[in-house]
Write a protein that holds these residues in place. Structure first.
Motif, short mmCIF file in Angstrom:
data_model
loop_
_atom_site.label_atom_id
_atom_site.label_comp_id
_atom_site.label_asym_id
_atom_site.label_seq_id
_atom_site.Cartn_x
_atom_site.Cartn_y
_atom_site.Cartn_z
N THR A 283 35.09 9.64 -20.72
CA THR A 283 33.98 9.21 -21.39
C THR A 283 33.24 8.26 -20.88
O THR A 283 33.64 7.42 -19.92
CB THR A 283 34.70 7.89 -22.92
N PHE A 284 32.34 8.62 -20.44
CA PHE A 284 30.79 8.05 -19.54
C PHE A 284 29.67 8.04 -20.42
O PHE A 284 28.96 8.87 -21.36
CB PHE A 284 30.97 8.85 -18.34
N PRO A 285 29.06 7.07 -20.27
CA PRO A 285 27.70 7.29 -20.81
C PRO A 285 26.80 8.31 -20.46
O PRO A 285 27.57 8.73 -19.11
CB PRO A 285 27.03 5.83 -20.28
N HIS A 286 25.58 8.97 -20.75
CA HIS A 286 25.35 10.03 -20.02
C HIS A 286 23.55 9.54 -20.28
O HIS A 286 23.14 8.81 -20.88
CB HIS A 286 25.28 11.59 -20.29
N LEU A 287 22.99 10.61 -19.34
CA LEU A 287 21.24 10.69 -19.54
C LEU A 287 20.59 11.44 -20.42
O LEU A 287 21.29 12.72 -19.84
CB LEU A 287 20.82 10.01 -18.26
N THR A 288 20.16 11.45 -20.81
CA THR A 288 19.10 12.46 -21.40
C THR A 288 17.64 12.81 -20.59
O THR A 288 17.35 12.23 -20.69
CB THR A 288 18.67 12.06 -23.20
N ARG A 289 17.48 14.21 -20.61
CA ARG A 289 16.25 14.65 -20.43
C ARG A 289 15.27 15.36 -21.39
O ARG A 289 15.68 15.36 -22.78
CB ARG A 289 16.53 15.47 -19.03
N TYR A 290 14.76 15.95 -21.16
CA TYR A 290 12.88 16.71 -21.98
C TYR A 290 14.32 17.15 -23.07
O TYR A 290 13.73 16.83 -23.77
CB TYR A 290 12.16 17.43 -20.80
N SER A 291 14.72 18.16 -22.32
CA SER A 291 15.37 19.70 -23.27
C SER A 291 16.70 19.30 -22.94
O SER A 291 17.90 20.08 -23.08
CB SER A 291 14.60 20.43 -22.83
N ASP A 292 17.59 18.47 -22.23
CA ASP A 292 19.03 18.69 -22.71
C ASP A 292 19.56 16.92 -21.73
O ASP A 292 18.91 16.65 -21.68
CB ASP A 292 19.75 19.67 -21.05
N TRP A 293 21.43 17.24 -21.39
CA TRP A 293 21.31 15.94 -20.78
C TRP A 293 21.61 16.21 -19.53
O TRP A 293 22.33 17.13 -18.49
CB TRP A 293 22.59 15.45 -21.59
N LEU A 294 21.91 15.29 -18.16
CA LEU A 294 22.16 15.27 -17.09
C LEU A 294 23.49 15.42 -17.04
O LEU A 294 24.44 14.07 -16.88
CB LEU A 294 21.28 13.84 -16.42
N ILE A 295 24.20 15.75 -16.22
CA ILE A 295 25.22 16.46 -15.52
C ILE A 295 25.04 16.02 -14.08
O ILE A 295 24.52 16.31 -12.96
CB ILE A 295 25.55 18.15 -15.46
N PRO A 296 26.01 14.43 -14.17
CA PRO A 296 25.77 14.40 -12.73
C PRO A 296 26.32 14.53 -11.46
O PRO A 296 27.68 15.46 -12.27
CB PRO A 296 26.03 12.15 -12.82
N TYR A 297 26.01 14.59 -10.28
CA TYR A 297 26.87 15.82 -9.19
C TYR A 297 28.45 15.38 -9.42
O TYR A 297 28.94 14.14 -9.80
CB TYR A 297 26.38 15.39 -8.00
N PHE A 298 28.84 16.03 -9.05
CA PHE A 298 30.99 15.75 -8.97
C PHE A 298 31.46 16.63 -7.74
O PHE A 298 30.51 17.32 -7.55
CB PHE A 298 31.97 15.93 -10.64
N ASP A 299 32.64 16.38 -7.40
CA ASP A 299 33.61 17.21 -6.69
C ASP A 299 35.40 17.31 -6.80
O ASP A 299 35.61 16.05 -7.16
CB ASP A 299 33.18 17.36 -5.10
N PHE A 300 35.82 17.88 -6.38
CA PHE A 300 37.27 18.45 -6.77
C PHE A 300 38.35 18.47 -5.88
O PHE A 300 37.65 18.90 -4.87
CB PHE A 300 37.77 19.60 -7.81
N THR A 301 38.96 17.46 -5.26
CA THR A 301 40.11 17.96 -4.10
C THR A 301 41.04 18.69 -4.43
O THR A 301 41.58 18.67 -5.65
CB THR A 301 40.38 16.18 -3.19
N GLU A 302 42.18 18.86 -3.67
CA GLU A 302 43.78 19.33 -3.73
C GLU A 302 44.11 19.35 -4.82
O GLU A 302 45.27 19.36 -5.49
CB GLU A 302 43.54 19.95 -2.47
N ASN A 303 44.36 17.71 -4.30
CA ASN A 303 45.27 16.85 -5.01
C ASN A 303 45.40 16.71 -6.76
O ASN A 303 45.44 15.24 -7.54
CB ASN A 303 45.74 15.16 -3.99
N HIS A 304 44.35 17.14 -7.32
CA HIS A 304 44.24 16.62 -8.61
C HIS A 304 43.22 16.17 -8.96
O HIS A 304 43.74 14.79 -9.53
CB HIS A 304 44.92 16.66 -9.44
N GLN A 305 42.36 15.49 -8.08
CA GLN A 305 41.36 14.82 -8.27
C GLN A 305 39.62 14.51 -8.43
O GLN A 305 39.77 15.99 -7.59
CB GLN A 305 41.07 13.71 -7.06
#
Length: 380
Positions: A283-305
């Motif tokens: 669970t993380f705090p989020h930021l609201t925008r005019y018409s939705d919520w911001l999804i910050p950038y992310f990436d997966f690795t091959e070791n389930h991270q």
């Protein structure tokens, strides 16, 4: 062995005191020989370990050989990145080994390269070049630059989903200028491209022949939608979850983002197995925008991270004045680790083993996850 024979011969021929003296000297020689063997073995073992795990220094920044740096597109493996330069009206594509400095030109395009999509294994690349405004060419090559397939497409824009369970199969959703779309199934094995009917353009692979997507209501727009699953070979889509804000699938895992009705200031990242059983939740705090919520950038690795950026507190995006934390989330253990503080919300792409991450709007910086040091990929 020679040291032992010589030692015995000397002991046999010399007196007790002289022999004792010589024996001491021979033992020193023997230890020196053993030490040399150990050092040799250590060198052999070290050479067998990939540079990513030996603490080998990075050879950066890249020395651009021709043209002007455009951007980095991601990783081919733990050691190699892929980047593009602008050359005249066209583009050159290179691979670069960040540990030994090997720079290899693998593709030249007479037209500008708009994007490069690396296959899940890193063995193939899809290159989108744009000779005209409303048309383009997609070229698939292997990681050495050998062409597998090339096809001209007429589209204003498109999105790609590479099948991680069968990398011969890709789905392309092609958009017209007014955002109507059609979906093509691209088969690299027989070099075919066939239209298929899908309700949504933004789909993800659940398995080799089944997809999932969010079923947005076009008549009554909403921030939440049901998560659907559908076999590609036949009908029969099925609702899996209600009221999902975002979802992303990788091989063997599905991530959903929801906003709890009783805690609207938070985003819940839930990680599911392929049969939709929960594995971990954050669970993380989020930021609201005019018409939705911001999804910050992310990436997966091959070791389930997963590496993700997260704000420090709930706020409106336009008034949020703090930086973002770079977090490492271990899906299997449910553990969260802070890597760096006070970063901007910029794209991130991590090596398969999670040792290094590219960061920035052009992925022009590299973060060493262990040392937390940031290095420029190119120095203009």
């Amino acid at each position: 062995m020679n040291v032992r024979i010589q030692g015995r011969a000397v002991l046999f021929l010399c007196s007790f005191l002289v022999g004792l003296f010589i024996l001491t000297g021979c033992m020193s020689e023997r230890e020196l020989g053993r030490h040399s063997v150990l050092l040799h073995n250590k060198e052999i073992i070290k050479e067998a370990i990939p540079p990513s795990f030996t603490g080998q220094d990075l050879i950066l920044p890249i020395q651009i050989e021709e043209g002007q740096f455009n951007s980095v597109s991601g990783w081919l493996n733990n050691d190699k990145i892929i980047y593009t330069t602008n050359v005249g009206l066209g583009s050159n594509i290179y691979t670069y080994n960040i540990f030994n400095g090997e720079n290899q030109l693998i593709f030249e395009s007479d037209a500008p390269v708009s994007s490069i999509t690396v296959s899940p294994s890193g063995n193939q690349l899809l290159i989108h070049s744009v000779p005209t405004t409303y048309g383009g060419i997609i070229t698939i090559i292997d990681d050495n630059g050998n062409e597998i397939m090339s096809e001209r497409i007429e589209a204003f824009d498109f999105v790609i989903e590479w099948n991680p369970y069968d990398e011969n199969i890709l789905l392309l959703s092609l958009f017209s200028e007014d955002w109507d779309f059609s979906t093509q199934r691209l088969n690299l094995a027989d070099k075919s491209m066939v239209s298929i009917e899908l309700e949504e353009p933004f789909i993800q692979w659940k398995s080799a022949d089944e997809v999932i997507y969010l079923d947005w209501d076009q008549q009554q727009p909403s921030l939440l939608a049901p998560l659907m699953k559908k076999p590609l070979t036949k009908g029969g889509e099925q609702v899996v979850f209600d009221e999902i804000y975002y979802m992303k699938a990788i091989k063997n895992y599905i991530m959903t983002i929801t906003i709890p009705s009783d805690k609207i200031n938070e985003s819940v990242y839930t990680f599911l197995s392929n049969d939709f059983n929960e594995v971990a939740s954050f669970t993380f705090p989020h930021l609201t925008r005019y018409s939705d919520w911001l999804i910050p950038y992310f990436d997966f690795t091959e070791n389930h991270q997963i590496f993700t950026l997260a704000p420090l507190y709930y706020s409106e995006f336009d008034t949020y004045g703090e930086g973002f934390q770079l977090l490492s989330l271990n899906i299997d253990k449910g553990e969260e680790t802070v890597i760096l503080d006070d970063l901007g919300n910029e794209p991130i792409s991590c090596s398969p083993n999670g040792a290094n991450c590219l960061y920035g709007f052009y992925l022009e910086k590299l973060i060493n996850i262990n040392t937390k040091e940031m290095t420029e990929i190119v120095k203009e």
